[in-house]
Design an enzyme around this catalytic site. Structure first.
Site, PDB file in Angstrom:
ATOM      1  N   ARG A 262       5.453  -5.687  -3.772  1.00 39.44           N
ATOM      2  CA  ARG A 262       5.043  -6.486  -2.611  1.00 39.44           C
ATOM      3  C   ARG A 262       4.095  -7.589  -3.055  1.00 39.44           C
ATOM      4  O   ARG A 262       3.559  -7.582  -4.160  1.00 39.44           O
ATOM      5  CB  ARG A 262       4.347  -5.604  -1.572  1.00 39.44           C
ATOM      6  CG  ARG A 262       3.075  -4.966  -2.087  1.00 39.44           C
ATOM      7  CD  ARG A 262       2.164  -4.462  -0.984  1.00 39.44           C
ATOM      8  NE  ARG A 262       1.097  -3.638  -1.526  1.00 39.44           N
ATOM      9  CZ  ARG A 262       0.003  -4.098  -2.113  1.00 39.44           C
ATOM     10  NH1 ARG A 262      -0.154  -5.398  -2.283  1.00 39.44           N
ATOM     11  NH2 ARG A 262      -0.921  -3.274  -2.572  1.00 39.44           N
TER      12      ARG A 262
ATOM     13  N   GLY B 295       0.427  -9.627  -2.622  1.00 38.10           N
ATOM     14  CA  GLY B 295      -0.936  -9.148  -2.439  1.00 38.10           C
ATOM     15  C   GLY B 295      -1.487  -8.454  -3.669  1.00 38.10           C
ATOM     16  O   GLY B 295      -0.859  -8.403  -4.726  1.00 38.10           O
ATOM     17  N   ASP B 296      -2.672  -7.894  -3.502  1.00 40.06           N
ATOM     18  CA  ASP B 296      -3.420  -7.303  -4.600  1.00 40.06           C
ATOM     19  C   ASP B 296      -3.481  -5.793  -4.424  1.00 40.06           C
ATOM     20  O   ASP B 296      -2.477  -5.161  -4.096  1.00 40.06           O
ATOM     21  CB  ASP B 296      -4.822  -7.944  -4.634  1.00 40.06           C
ATOM     22  CG  ASP B 296      -5.504  -7.857  -5.989  1.00 40.06           C
ATOM     23  OD1 ASP B 296      -5.669  -6.738  -6.492  1.00 40.06           O
ATOM     24  OD2 ASP B 296      -5.905  -8.905  -6.533  1.00 40.06           O
TER      25      ASP B 296
ATOM     26  N   THR C 166      -4.523  -2.228  -2.678  1.00 44.58           N
ATOM     27  CA  THR C 166      -4.888  -1.625  -1.407  1.00 44.58           C
ATOM     28  C   THR C 166      -4.795  -0.115  -1.527  1.00 44.58           C
ATOM     29  O   THR C 166      -4.330   0.425  -2.527  1.00 44.58           O
ATOM     30  CB  THR C 166      -4.033  -2.150  -0.237  1.00 44.58           C
ATOM     31  OG1 THR C 166      -4.679  -1.819   0.993  1.00 44.58           O
ATOM     32  CG2 THR C 166      -2.634  -1.556  -0.245  1.00 44.58           C
TER      33      THR C 166
ATOM     34  N   ALA D  78      -4.270  -4.723   6.386  1.00 41.09           N
ATOM     35  CA  ALA D  78      -3.754  -5.445   5.221  1.00 41.09           C
ATOM     36  C   ALA D  78      -2.246  -5.630   5.376  1.00 41.09           C
ATOM     37  O   ALA D  78      -1.559  -4.759   5.918  1.00 41.09           O
ATOM     38  CB  ALA D  78      -4.062  -4.676   3.941  1.00 41.09           C
TER      39      ALA D  78
ATOM     40  N   GLY E  38       1.280  -6.999   3.178  1.00 36.56           N
ATOM     41  CA  GLY E  38       1.918  -7.470   1.948  1.00 36.56           C
ATOM     42  C   GLY E  38       3.390  -7.118   1.996  1.00 36.56           C
ATOM     43  O   GLY E  38       3.743  -5.959   2.204  1.00 36.56           O
TER      44      GLY E  38
ATOM     45  N   GLY F 193       5.021  -3.976   4.040  1.00 35.26           N
ATOM     46  CA  GLY F 193       4.608  -4.423   5.369  1.00 35.26           C
ATOM     47  C   GLY F 193       3.114  -4.366   5.590  1.00 35.26           C
ATOM     48  O   GLY F 193       2.355  -5.004   4.871  1.00 35.26           O
ATOM     49  N   PHE F 194       2.677  -3.574   6.577  1.00 36.46           N
ATOM     50  CA  PHE F 194       1.261  -3.607   6.964  1.00 36.46           C
ATOM     51  C   PHE F 194       0.643  -2.221   6.895  1.00 36.46           C
ATOM     52  O   PHE F 194       1.325  -1.199   6.949  1.00 36.46           O
ATOM     53  CB  PHE F 194       1.095  -4.188   8.372  1.00 36.46           C
ATOM     54  CG  PHE F 194       1.674  -3.351   9.487  1.00 36.46           C
ATOM     55  CD1 PHE F 194       0.946  -2.320  10.068  1.00 36.46           C
ATOM     56  CD2 PHE F 194       2.958  -3.600   9.978  1.00 36.46           C
ATOM     57  CE1 PHE F 194       1.470  -1.547  11.100  1.00 36.46           C
ATOM     58  CE2 PHE F 194       3.496  -2.840  11.005  1.00 36.46           C
ATOM     59  CZ  PHE F 194       2.749  -1.804  11.574  1.00 36.46           C
TER      60      PHE F 194
ATOM     61  N   CYS G 124      -7.876  -5.790  -1.866  1.00 40.68           N
ATOM     62  CA  CYS G 124      -7.251  -7.112  -1.909  1.00 40.68           C
ATOM     63  C   CYS G 124      -7.957  -8.039  -2.896  1.00 40.68           C
ATOM     64  O   CYS G 124      -7.778  -9.259  -2.847  1.00 40.68           O
ATOM     65  CB  CYS G 124      -7.193  -7.749  -0.519  1.00 40.68           C
ATOM     66  SG  CYS G 124      -6.346  -6.727   0.697  1.00 40.68           S
TER      67      CYS G 124
END
Length: 212
Positions: free
Chosen positions: A77, A79-80, A82, A145, A147, A158-159, A176
């Site tokens: 995904r 993003g960083d 999580t 969050a 991604g 997703g979230f 993140c």
């Protein structure tokens, strides 16, 4: 009007198992064997690192993580870093964007709108921070969050919406990769006990309203 999306609930499920089920579902959605589907679930505590992430943002020691049986999993995904844990509502919109709009920025904003509307039902005012995908409270505390991964206009991942989960576990990471902001939850912000099932039902309703 034809229903465009379906909702599936997977309950509390191991992250790797859910990831494999996502891949199977995404292949079916791509071939039009399944409609676009929003999966709602929870995960036992796990840390994931997105394409833009680095394990330097995992600050707990490997020994401590192993002792607590917490896996660190690199995934595809955006993003960083999580963290997922019980009491966090994880949503995987496995959507065929060709049925809606072939625009990832639009799709991310739509997800944010669904989350903002959901937490608003609990008296929590959510918003955005420029340059940082997700939903924030007072531009300082991240409650959700986001991604995603997209291949041939089919999305996955997703979230992760913090409902009544243990926020202290986020101390094991730099969420993140952002050092100057905090992580929060609906329960913390509403100063009240929050029913997870009710949040899930409201969130599903918001996705149905925006995408059906």
């Amino acid at each position: 009007m034809k229903t465009m999306i379906e909702i599936e609930e997977w309950g509390l499920i191991d992250f790797n198992e859910a990831w494999e089920k996502q891949r199977t579902l995404a292949a079916a959605v791509l071939k039009c064997d399944k409609p676009s589907t929003l999966v709602l679930c929870e995960h036992p505590t796990v840390i994931t690192i997105g394409r833009n992430g680095t394990d330097a943002n995992v600050i707990e020691t490997a020994d401590k993580l192993a002792e607590r049986k917490i896996n660190v999993i690199p995934i595809n995904r955006g993003g960083d870093v999580t963290l997922h844990n019980p009491g966090q509502l994880v949503g995987y919109p496995i959507f065929r964007l060709t049925d809606f709009r072939e625009d990832l920025h639009w799709f991310l904003r739509e997800i944010e709108e669904c989350i903002i509307a959901t937490i608003g039902q609990f008296g929590v005012l959510g918003g955005r921070v420029d340059g940082s995908t997700g939903v924030w409270v007072e531009h300082q505390r991240k409650v959700c969050a986001i991604g995603i991964h997209c291949s041939r206009w089919v999305t996955s991942h997703g979230f992760a919406l913090n409902v009544n989960n243990d926020i202290r576990e986020f101390e094991m990471i730099i969420p993140c990769g952002i050092t100057d902001k905090e992580v929060t939850s609906i329960q913390i912000e509403s100063h009240d006990v929050v029913n997870f099932q009710k949040v899930k039902e409201i969130c599903a309703g918001e996705f149905n309203r925006r995408f059906n």
